[in-house]
Design a protein around this motif. Structure first.
Motif, PDB file in Angstrom:
ATOM      1  N   GLY A  20       6.719 -14.830 -21.770  1.00  0.00           N
ATOM      2  CA  GLY A  20       5.597 -14.818 -21.087  1.00  0.00           C
ATOM      3  C   GLY A  20       5.675 -13.738 -20.241  1.00  0.00           C
ATOM      4  N   ILE A  21       4.718 -13.574 -19.577  1.00  0.00           N
ATOM      5  CA  ILE A  21       4.506 -12.225 -18.790  1.00  0.00           C
ATOM      6  C   ILE A  21       4.198 -12.922 -17.172  1.00  0.00           C
ATOM      7  CG2 ILE A  21       3.104 -10.460 -17.829  1.00  0.00           C
ATOM      8  CD1 ILE A  21       2.314 -10.171 -20.942  1.00  0.00           C
ATOM      9  N   ILE A  22       5.220 -12.175 -16.205  1.00  0.00           N
ATOM     10  CA  ILE A  22       4.893 -12.515 -14.836  1.00  0.00           C
ATOM     11  C   ILE A  22       4.233 -11.327 -14.059  1.00  0.00           C
ATOM     12  CG2 ILE A  22       6.268 -13.021 -12.658  1.00  0.00           C
ATOM     13  CD1 ILE A  22       8.237 -14.424 -14.618  1.00  0.00           C
ATOM     14  N   PHE A  23       3.373 -11.510 -13.233  1.00  0.00           N
ATOM     15  CA  PHE A  23       2.875 -10.573 -12.600  1.00  0.00           C
ATOM     16  C   PHE A  23       3.459 -10.842 -10.881  1.00  0.00           C
ATOM     17  CE2 PHE A  23      -0.345 -10.873 -15.813  1.00  0.00           C
ATOM     18  CZ  PHE A  23      -0.509  -9.528 -16.106  1.00  0.00           C
ATOM     19  N   ASP A  24       4.027  -9.728 -10.454  1.00  0.00           N
ATOM     20  CA  ASP A  24       4.400  -9.939  -9.223  1.00  0.00           C
ATOM     21  C   ASP A  24       3.381  -9.301  -8.206  1.00  0.00           C
ATOM     22  OD1 ASP A  24       6.055 -10.556  -7.184  1.00  0.00           O
ATOM     23  OD2 ASP A  24       7.593  -8.770  -7.844  1.00  0.00           O
ATOM     24  N   GLU A  25       3.785  -9.417  -6.955  1.00  0.00           N
ATOM     25  CA  GLU A  25       2.436  -8.824  -5.906  1.00  0.00           C
ATOM     26  C   GLU A  25       3.509  -7.862  -5.080  1.00  0.00           C
ATOM     27  OE1 GLU A  25       1.859 -11.567  -2.243  1.00  0.00           O
ATOM     28  OE2 GLU A  25       1.431 -12.596  -4.275  1.00  0.00           O
ATOM     29  N   MET A  26       2.732  -6.752  -4.578  1.00  0.00           N
ATOM     30  CA  MET A  26       3.361  -5.608  -3.554  1.00  0.00           C
ATOM     31  C   MET A  26       2.374  -5.867  -2.552  1.00  0.00           C
ATOM     32  SD  MET A  26       3.878  -1.972  -4.677  1.00  0.00           S
ATOM     33  CE  MET A  26       2.208  -1.682  -5.216  1.00  0.00           C
ATOM     34  N   ALA A  27       3.026  -5.797  -1.110  1.00  0.00           N
ATOM     35  CA  ALA A  27       2.421  -5.706  -0.085  1.00  0.00           C
ATOM     36  C   ALA A  27       2.370  -4.068   0.290  1.00  0.00           C
ATOM     37  CB  ALA A  27       2.891  -6.554   1.008  1.00  0.00           C
ATOM     38  N   ILE A  28       1.211  -3.511   0.909  1.00  0.00           N
ATOM     39  CA  ILE A  28       1.095  -2.073   1.198  1.00  0.00           C
ATOM     40  C   ILE A  28       0.648  -2.057   2.712  1.00  0.00           C
ATOM     41  CG2 ILE A  28       0.182   0.231   0.841  1.00  0.00           C
ATOM     42  CD1 ILE A  28      -0.105  -0.699  -2.058  1.00  0.00           C
ATOM     43  N   HIS A  29       1.164  -1.385   3.528  1.00  0.00           N
ATOM     44  CA  HIS A  29       0.624  -0.940   4.891  1.00  0.00           C
ATOM     45  C   HIS A  29      -0.726  -0.634   4.755  1.00  0.00           C
ATOM     46  CE1 HIS A  29       4.196  -1.985   7.568  1.00  0.00           C
ATOM     47  NE2 HIS A  29       4.919  -1.210   6.621  1.00  0.00           N
ATOM     48  N   GLU A  30      -1.445  -0.641   5.707  1.00  0.00           N
ATOM     49  CA  GLU A  30      -2.627  -0.229   5.656  1.00  0.00           C
ATOM     50  C   GLU A  30      -2.837   1.217   5.941  1.00  0.00           C
ATOM     51  OE1 GLU A  30      -5.413  -1.950   8.909  1.00  0.00           O
ATOM     52  OE2 GLU A  30      -5.004  -4.045   8.343  1.00  0.00           O
ATOM     53  N   ASP A  31      -1.711   1.844   6.626  1.00  0.00           N
ATOM     54  CA  ASP A  31      -1.616   3.286   6.682  1.00  0.00           C
ATOM     55  C   ASP A  31      -0.926   3.873   5.296  1.00  0.00           C
ATOM     56  OD1 ASP A  31       0.664   2.293   7.503  1.00  0.00           O
ATOM     57  OD2 ASP A  31       0.695   3.684   9.263  1.00  0.00           O
ATOM     58  N   LEU A  32      -1.179   3.501   4.389  1.00  0.00           N
ATOM     59  CA  LEU A  32      -0.191   4.084   3.217  1.00  0.00           C
ATOM     60  C   LEU A  32      -0.520   5.713   3.049  1.00  0.00           C
ATOM     61  CD1 LEU A  32       1.824   3.680   0.748  1.00  0.00           C
ATOM     62  CD2 LEU A  32      -0.339   3.397  -0.806  1.00  0.00           C
ATOM     63  N   GLN A  33       0.552   6.405   2.950  1.00  0.00           N
ATOM     64  CA  GLN A  33       0.356   7.959   2.891  1.00  0.00           C
ATOM     65  C   GLN A  33       0.928   8.363   1.935  1.00  0.00           C
ATOM     66  OE1 GLN A  33       1.663   9.503   6.548  1.00  0.00           O
ATOM     67  NE2 GLN A  33       0.584   7.839   7.842  1.00  0.00           N
ATOM     68  N   GLU A  34       0.442   9.571   1.608  1.00  0.00           N
ATOM     69  CA  GLU A  34       1.093  10.474   0.406  1.00  0.00           C
ATOM     70  C   GLU A  34       1.610  11.782   1.295  1.00  0.00           C
ATOM     71  OE1 GLU A  34      -1.677  11.429  -2.490  1.00  0.00           O
ATOM     72  OE2 GLU A  34      -1.940   9.493  -3.362  1.00  0.00           O
ATOM     73  N   CYS A  35       2.974  11.973   1.192  1.00  0.00           N
ATOM     74  CA  CYS A  35       3.608  13.051   1.614  1.00  0.00           C
ATOM     75  C   CYS A  35       4.068  14.021   0.285  1.00  0.00           C
ATOM     76  CB  CYS A  35       4.750  12.938   2.416  1.00  0.00           C
ATOM     77  SG  CYS A  35       4.187  11.497   3.944  1.00  0.00           S
ATOM     78  N   LYS A  36       3.577  15.375   0.544  1.00  0.00           N
ATOM     79  CA  LYS A  36       3.979  16.124  -0.490  1.00  0.00           C
ATOM     80  C   LYS A  36       4.899  17.085   0.110  1.00  0.00           C
ATOM     81  CE  LYS A  36       2.194  19.521  -3.808  1.00  0.00           C
ATOM     82  NZ  LYS A  36       1.046  19.979  -4.313  1.00  0.00           N
TER      83      LYS A  36
END
Length: 67
Positions: A20-36
């Motif tokens: 079968g396939i299992i879907f996991d979940e992920m929690a993300i902060h409200e202030d997710l940021q991309e840093c280049k």
């Protein structure tokens, strides 16, 4: 359908086709940021998923390093 086709292609026994396939979940902060940094983009703000996830990474990768 894809899983069954792949199992047939690999000539797995009928007992090995059970799965079968299992879907996991992920929690993300409200202030997710991309840093280049040059050409590298890092995501900052993921939640620590705890001890169990760290143990799974050790089993999967065979390393105790944290990325």
């Amino acid at each position: 359908m894809w899983m069954h086709s792949e199992a047939v292609r690999l000539e797995l026994s009928s007992e090995a086709m059970c799965g079968g396939i299992i879907f996991d979940e992920m929690a993300i902060h409200e202030d997710l940021q991309e840093c280049k940094n040059g050409d590298v983009i890092q995501l900052v703000g993921f939640e620590d998923v705890g001890h169990e996830a760290k143990v799974c990474n050790v089993i999967k990768d065979g390393k105790t390093e944290k990325k």
